[in-house]
Design an enzyme around this catalytic site. Structure first.
Site, PDB file in Angstrom:
ATOM      1  CD  GLU A  80       2.275   9.639 -14.742  1.00  0.00           C
ATOM      2  OE1 GLU A  80       2.809   9.918 -15.823  1.00  0.00           O
ATOM      3  OE2 GLU A  80       2.898   9.119 -13.779  1.00  0.00           O
ATOM      4  NE  ARG A 109       0.717  12.069   8.056  1.00  0.00           N
ATOM      5  CZ  ARG A 109       0.632  11.148   9.001  1.00  0.00           C
ATOM      6  NH1 ARG A 109      -0.547  10.838   9.500  1.00  0.00           N
ATOM      7  NH2 ARG A 109       1.695  10.512   9.434  1.00  0.00           N
ATOM      8  CG  HIS A 160      -0.421   0.324   2.506  1.00  0.00           C
ATOM      9  ND1 HIS A 160      -0.254  -0.654   3.463  1.00  0.00           N
ATOM     10  CD2 HIS A 160       0.008   1.475   3.079  1.00  0.00           C
ATOM     11  CE1 HIS A 160       0.254  -0.115   4.548  1.00  0.00           C
ATOM     12  NE2 HIS A 160       0.430   1.174   4.337  1.00  0.00           N
ATOM     13  CG  HIS A 164       2.966  11.169  -9.564  1.00  0.00           C
ATOM     14  ND1 HIS A 164       4.227  11.607  -9.887  1.00  0.00           N
ATOM     15  CD2 HIS A 164       2.725  10.105 -10.364  1.00  0.00           C
ATOM     16  CE1 HIS A 164       4.724  10.834 -10.837  1.00  0.00           C
ATOM     17  NE2 HIS A 164       3.833   9.910 -11.145  1.00  0.00           N
ATOM     18  CG  ASN A 209      -3.357  12.551  11.529  1.00  0.00           C
ATOM     19  OD1 ASN A 209      -3.198  11.473  12.073  1.00  0.00           O
ATOM     20  ND2 ASN A 209      -2.547  13.012  10.597  1.00  0.00           N
ATOM     21  CD  GLU A 223      -2.240   3.331   6.005  1.00  0.00           C
ATOM     22  OE1 GLU A 223      -2.155   2.196   6.481  1.00  0.00           O
ATOM     23  OE2 GLU A 223      -1.374   4.214   6.165  1.00  0.00           O
TER      24      GLU A 223
END
Length: 131
Positions: free
Chosen positions: A122, A10, A6, A72, A57, A53
């Site tokens: 992309e 954030r 993965h 990216h 927060n 993922e």
């Protein structure tokens, strides 16, 4: 051998990000793990075992500084021009289609799009090394 499983980014708003990745790339929530100060949301689809993922927060309200390193994510699609048009109709504002050639041959046909937090994705035509 190590196996890539993965990549994490954030995000500020779980619902907004899950909606974007679902509508843009057909990713759905594979797992959601809640902790006291953050939540992890794993997105995937049937095309690959690799997951995205999303980390939220809790309590954060300010956008993240993405810096200037130009990192990216990348996805490949069968028909990049058709995909660009589809994303445009969804109101996601994809960038211009770019053709990259090397030694007189097509190396890559792609465009970039930004997610709700400003991460670049992309979108590449399935061709050559981008199958």
């Amino acid at each position: 051998m190590a196996k890539m499983i993965h990549s994490m980014i954030r995000v500020l708003d779980e619902a907004r990000s899950v909606d974007f990745y679902s509508r843009a790339f057909g990713l759905s929530v594979a797992d959601r793990v809640d902790f006291e100060t953050f939540t992890l949301i794993y997105l995937s689809n049937a095309e690959t075992g690799f997951e995205l993922e999303l980390t939220v927060n809790k309590g954060r309200t300010a956008p993240y500084d993405l810096g200037n390193a130009y990192g990216h994510l990348a996805v490949s699609v069968e028909e990049v021009a058709i995909e660009r048009e589809r994303l445009s109709k969804l109101g996601f504002h994809p960038g211009e289609l770019v053709e990259l050639n090397r030694d007189g041959k097509l190396f890559g046909l792609f465009f970039f799009i930004s997610d709700p937090d400003g991460y670049k994705i992309e979108v590449l035509q399935r061709h050559g090394r981008f199958l």
